[in-house]
Design a protein around this motif. Structure first.
Motif, short mmCIF file in Angstrom:
data_model
loop_
_atom_site.label_atom_id
_atom_site.label_comp_id
_atom_site.label_asym_id
_atom_site.label_seq_id
_atom_site.Cartn_x
_atom_site.Cartn_y
_atom_site.Cartn_z
N LEU C 130 -21.37 -11.76 16.74
CA LEU C 130 -21.31 -10.84 17.87
C LEU C 130 -19.91 -10.78 18.45
O LEU C 130 -19.43 -9.72 18.86
CB LEU C 130 -22.33 -11.25 18.94
CG LEU C 130 -23.78 -10.94 18.57
CD1 LEU C 130 -24.73 -11.50 19.61
CD2 LEU C 130 -24.00 -9.44 18.39
N HIS C 136 -19.74 -2.78 22.44
CA HIS C 136 -19.51 -2.47 23.85
C HIS C 136 -20.79 -2.80 24.62
O HIS C 136 -21.81 -2.15 24.44
CB HIS C 136 -19.17 -0.97 23.99
CG HIS C 136 -19.04 -0.53 25.41
ND1 HIS C 136 -18.03 -0.98 26.24
CD2 HIS C 136 -19.82 0.27 26.16
CE1 HIS C 136 -18.18 -0.46 27.44
NE2 HIS C 136 -19.27 0.31 27.42
N TRP C 137 -20.74 -3.85 25.45
CA TRP C 137 -21.98 -4.33 26.07
C TRP C 137 -22.42 -3.46 27.22
O TRP C 137 -21.66 -3.14 28.11
CB TRP C 137 -21.81 -5.78 26.55
CG TRP C 137 -21.71 -6.74 25.41
CD1 TRP C 137 -20.61 -7.42 25.01
CD2 TRP C 137 -22.76 -7.09 24.50
NE1 TRP C 137 -20.89 -8.18 23.91
CE2 TRP C 137 -22.20 -8.01 23.56
CE3 TRP C 137 -24.10 -6.72 24.37
CZ2 TRP C 137 -22.94 -8.55 22.53
CZ3 TRP C 137 -24.83 -7.27 23.35
CH2 TRP C 137 -24.26 -8.16 22.44
N THR C 138 -23.68 -3.05 27.17
CA THR C 138 -24.32 -2.36 28.30
C THR C 138 -25.57 -3.16 28.62
O THR C 138 -26.01 -3.97 27.79
CB THR C 138 -24.74 -0.93 27.89
OG1 THR C 138 -25.74 -1.05 26.86
CG2 THR C 138 -23.58 -0.10 27.40
N ARG C 141 -28.13 -2.96 25.92
CA ARG C 141 -27.80 -3.70 24.71
C ARG C 141 -28.01 -5.20 24.89
O ARG C 141 -28.46 -5.88 23.96
CB ARG C 141 -26.35 -3.42 24.30
CG ARG C 141 -26.22 -2.06 23.65
CD ARG C 141 -24.83 -1.79 23.18
NE ARG C 141 -24.80 -0.47 22.56
CZ ARG C 141 -23.70 0.18 22.26
NH1 ARG C 141 -22.53 -0.36 22.52
NH2 ARG C 141 -23.77 1.36 21.68
N VAL C 142 -27.69 -5.70 26.08
CA VAL C 142 -27.94 -7.12 26.35
C VAL C 142 -29.44 -7.41 26.25
O VAL C 142 -29.86 -8.38 25.62
CB VAL C 142 -27.39 -7.53 27.74
CG1 VAL C 142 -27.81 -8.97 28.06
CG2 VAL C 142 -25.88 -7.41 27.76
N LEU C 145 -30.49 -7.49 22.74
CA LEU C 145 -30.06 -8.73 22.08
C LEU C 145 -31.02 -9.88 22.40
O LEU C 145 -31.29 -10.73 21.55
CB LEU C 145 -28.64 -9.09 22.53
CG LEU C 145 -28.10 -10.39 21.94
CD1 LEU C 145 -27.92 -10.25 20.43
CD2 LEU C 145 -26.77 -10.77 22.60
N LEU C 220 -27.10 -1.83 18.76
CA LEU C 220 -26.03 -2.65 19.34
C LEU C 220 -24.65 -2.12 18.99
O LEU C 220 -23.74 -2.16 19.82
CB LEU C 220 -26.15 -4.10 18.86
CG LEU C 220 -27.32 -4.93 19.42
CD1 LEU C 220 -27.32 -6.32 18.82
CD2 LEU C 220 -27.22 -5.01 20.94
N THR C 221 -24.50 -1.62 17.76
CA THR C 221 -23.17 -1.17 17.35
C THR C 221 -22.98 0.33 17.58
O THR C 221 -21.94 0.87 17.23
CB THR C 221 -22.92 -1.48 15.86
OG1 THR C 221 -23.98 -0.90 15.09
CG2 THR C 221 -22.88 -2.97 15.60
#
Lengths: 329, 284, 264
Positions: C130, C136-138, C141-142, C145, C220-221
């Motif tokens: 990761l 790019h974390w939003t 997305r967290v 995960l 995620l990507t």
């Protein structure tokens, strides 16, 4: 009067109730090189029995007669094909967990203990598994340790125990939660004479207390003679005898024997109803009589009248004899 | 009256070469028959091999997009590599094998040592019987399935198939010898599972079952090929059948397998002697 | 009652750690095997710049997610594979006469601590991947995960149990389960685009394994699915896992009734 009344009430409380019990298995058999044929075999075929609280019942039969299958249906391991089973008033399979807390099971050929851990640990774990109150658990363990002399190997890993030691451990494991019914599947199998005797003594002691109901399957008929008042014989999935050992003897005409040793060979002219000469050995100096309901004393008195009688022995009928006849039957 | 089995057992004359060969053959046959009873297992294995075959080949095919030749293989060669690879997986059987270790633990091994045949020889014969059965039950179907679903490479050189058979036999012998060696560890270790885990990992990665070893950098290939016997289990037989190297290298790689057998078998026999000595001295 | 299961696990750990050397080697080799599996992805990308239309970054994320979920499931329920041994040898008898549920009891009795090495490795691997992939974390997305490994683990666990149940009917057919468990892991590690249609439909959307690695990694990507699957597909993983457990437990119940207790 009242005391006797209560006694009967306890005695007649039914712990195991089985009616029309049936278990079928599908057996696949090789026919020719590739083809296989499957057919249905009834391992247990309409068994009915009823066992009251405190009874110790021997459940015997030849290999493959359906003993273990019945036992497994009574303990909730196998689902019956049809029929009615209640143990402690519970239907074994649907109420398996509830029932498990009220019965103890010992498989002579399978261990309940933790192979790699000391015996002490296995007992402790079983305390948690069965949620036994600590004080109760300890009291029962103390009793078993004393009676079965477990102390010398309490800290030995189970895998290092001798078979006799392990069996004593298994029986303890089955009793720690104070079961109402104890199922013993060939508990003495493979044990040496001394281990067998001590195990029998312990089970007899439990039997006389009268609060535990015991069902015992075995191939060693001496177990039955020592422990069970009542005997259920099963063959080809059906009960062929249910009653006392004496009743079994009576029914299958087992006979006591009188063996007389004479000073010198002579013809014994014994004409009594119910007495037959079975064998003449040692050049006629040893004669064996088979008795059918005749008191031995009468026969011995008759022979002694003519003199020359050196020795007499009376042999009780053996259970092996009856059972062998029954199995072949 | 005398009974046949009451004849005195005399081993004055060790069996001659022919008798030994017969005996070995009989043991191979017994191994074959023993495994041929596990029909359900063979069917289940076929299913699994086929599923894995499709998956692994899908990945390999994805690598050959745009006419790329990963590791020097074309798509058809990779198809053959994957499908024959799935087929010989259970022939070579580079997995867990605990029979000897279990017998050591239970003490049954003493009975094996009492027999007038070397345990290594007896177990090897049984394993070859198992492999022969696996060729019929586990190898032919995946190869056929692959051939039906995908375009496979057909060997061109006339001697390739016999060479492959030889290479496969050598691969099986190598695999068995290594498994046996791992099992002999049970004479010293109370629990040889850890050793078995190392073997499983090494035989999985370094033998070419996950991917052809030719995908690796050159230095890694040299180390594996000449430093370890593992490519001899899968990579060499499979390279032989897809004719990846030229004729000289193709034959040379089988000679390399032979060299490894010549090194490992005497080693195993020595370790076995040390193990039995230990058993005799310590009484198990 | 749950205390009893805990004690069973403890006992199992104590038994296993008795053979210290072997246990150590076991843990180490388990951990190593995760590294090797990760290395396979790198090897694949050594010979090809893309796989199924995706670069190293995306495939590593898929692979790390799928392997972590699988290893977690393997640690918790992987040993249910031993069920076929229990059935064949009639060892289930001893389990059935205890006042505990059979499935948790089996899992506790056979708990394989050595697989912790594998989980540790694959969690580290996921973290490293990761960082490398640096999405790019939003918040969404967290959440994805966190959700994906849990749902993925549950799904793999259900597959393990369902597969093991085969042993109630066909004792020697344990290998069928491998196609879905270990095979499922292999499937989930790579883009669903590389598989032929039938396999993709059965494994990816029938069993639901495309929701363990492929779709979450796309989410995620920030990639669109070249196969045309909608963005929200990745959020279905908990529902799919729940459904898989429903089937697993149904199979289990039926299977237990079918148990024949042979071997004595």
């Amino acid at each position: 009067m009242t005391a006797t009344g209560t006694m009967t009430a306890i005695k007649t409380e039914t712990m195991i109730e089985v009616r029309d019990l049936r278990k079928e298995f599908t057996v696949r058999r090789k026919v020719g090189r590739i083809r296989r044929e499957s057919r249905t075999v009834a391992a247990v075929d309409g068994v009915a029995l009823s066992i009251a609280r405190g009874e110790t019942v021997g459940y015997i039969g030849p290999n493959g007669a359906g003993k273990s299958t019945t036992l497994k249906m009574m303990t909730g391991i196998l689902t019956p094909t049809s029929g009615h089973v209640r143990v402690c008033g519970l239907e074994p399979v649907p109420r398996r967990r509830r029932l498990a807390g009220r019965i103890g099971v010992v498989f002579g050929q399978r261990s309940q203990l933790w192979w790699d851990l000391p015996l002490r640990e296995s007992f402790r774990l079983l305390g948690f598994v069965y949620a036994v109150p600590r004080a109760e658990h300890e009291a029962r363990l103390r009793q078993c340790r004393a009676m079965l002399e477990l102390d010398e190997f309490m800290d030995t890993p189970v895998r290092q125990l001798s078979l006799g030691q392990r069996m004593r451990g298994e029986i303890t494991a089955a009793l720690l939660h104070g079961p109402d019914v104890l199922f013993l599947d060939e508990p003495t199998i493979g044990l040496d004479v001394v281990s067998k005797q001590s195990l029998r003594a312990f089970l007899a002691e439990i039997g006389t207390r009268g609060d535990v109901t015991t069902v015992l399957t075995t191939h060693d008929l001496a177990d039955i003679e020592h422990l069970c008042r009542r005997l259920i014989v099963i063959d080809c999935g059906q009960v062929v005898h249910d009653g006392t050992l004496e009743a079994l003897h009576a029914r299958y005409g087992s006979r006591r024997r009188v063996v007389v040793d004479l000073d010198e060979a002579r013809a014994l002219d014994v004409r009594m109803p119910g007495v037959a000469i079975e064998a003449i050995e040692a050049d006629g100096r040893r004669v064996t009589f088979a008795l059918d309901g005749v008191p031995a004393g009468e026969l011995i008195a008759t022979i002694a009248r003519d003199g020359g009688l050196r020795d007499v022995s009376v042999r009780e009928p053996t259970i092996e004899e009856v059972v062998a006849r029954l199995y072949r039957g | 009256m005398t009974f046949a089995f009451a004849r005195p057992l005399r081993v004055d004359h060790p069996p001659d070469r022919r008798a030994r060969l017969y005996r070995f053959g009989a043991l191979v046959g017994a191994g074959f028959r023993r495994w041929s009873t596990y029909r359900q297992a063979a069917l289940a294995g076929l299913f699994t091999n086929t599923v894995f075959g499709v998956m692994i080949y899908s990945l390999m095919r994805a690598l050959t997009e745009d006419g790329r030749r990963p590791g020097g293989y074309d798509a058809a060669q990779l198809a053959t590599y994957v499908w024959v690879g799935q087929g010989i997986l259970s022939v070579v059987h580079a997995w867990t094998w605990n029979e000897l270790a279990d017998r050591v633990r239970s003490g049954d091994v003493t009975a094996d040592l009492l027999r007038p045949i070397d345990p290594f020889e007896a177990f090897l014969a049984a394993d070859l019987g198992r492999a022969a059965y696996a060729v019929l039950a586990r190898m032919l179907v995946p190869v056929l399935a692959g051939a039906l679903m995908f375009t496979m490479y057909i060997p061109q050189r006339p001697y390739t198939i016999p060479l492959f058979v030889l290479s496969l036999i050598l691969g099986t012998v190598l695999s068995f010898t290594l498994r046996y060696l791992v099992n002999l560890g049970a004479f010293w270790l109370l629990d040889a599972r850890g050793l078995g885990a190392v073997w499983l990992l090494a035989s999985g990665v370094f033998a070419g079952t996950f991917f052809p070893l030719r995908f690796l950098p050159d230095w890694a290939q040299v180390v594996l090929w000449f430093g370890t016997p593992f490519p001899g289990l899968f990579q060499i037989p499979l390279d032989v059948v897809v004719e990846r190297p030229g004729p000289a290298q193709q034959i040379g790689s089988v000679v390399l397998q032979l060299v490894w057998v010549a090194i490992l078998v005497p080693l195993v026999l020595r370790v076995q002697r040390a193990a039995t000595d230990k058993l005799v001295i310590q009484g198990g | 009652m749950s205390r009893a299961y805990g004690r069973l696990v403890q006992a199992q750990i104590r038994s296993q750690t008795q053979y210290r050397t072997s246990f150590g080697v076991d843990v180490a080799s388990c951990a190593l095997s995760t590294l090797v599996e990760a290395a396979v992805v790198l090897v694949v990308f050594r010979v090809s710049p893309t796989v199924g239309g995706f670069g190293l970054r995306e495939v590593l994320v898929m692979s790390a997610l799928a392997v972590f979920a699988f290893d977690l499931a393997d640690l918790l329920v992987g040993n249910i594979e031993r069920l076929s041994l229990y059935v064949r040898k009639g060892m289930l008898d001893a389990i059935l006469v205890r006042p505990l549920r059979v499935l948790p009891q089996l899992l506790a009795t056979d708990f394989a601590l050595r697989r912790i090495g594998r989980v540790a490795q694959s969690s580290v691997l996921l973290a490293v991947v990761l960082v490398y992939a640096a999405p790019h974390w939003t918040p969404a997305r967290v959440l994805m995960l966190v959700l994906t490994p849990i749902a993925g683990c549950a799904l793999f666990a259900a597959v393990f149990v369902t597969g093991a149940c085969v042993a109630f009917w066909f004792v020697e057919s344990g290998e069928i389960a491998n196609a879905f468990t270990y095979g499922g892991k292999e499937f989930a590690r790579y883009p669903a685009t590389i598989y032929p249609g039938l396999l993709r439909r059965v494994f990816g959307y029938g069993v639901g394994l495309a929701l363990v690695g492929y779709h979450p990694a796309l989410f995620l990507t920030g990639h669109a699915d070249p196969l045309g699957g909608p963005d929200w597909l990745a959020w279905l993983s908990p529902a799919v896992a729940a459904f898989a457990w429903l089937i697993a437990l149904l199979m289990w119940r039926t299977g237990i009734r079918h148990y024949r207790s042979t071997g004595s």
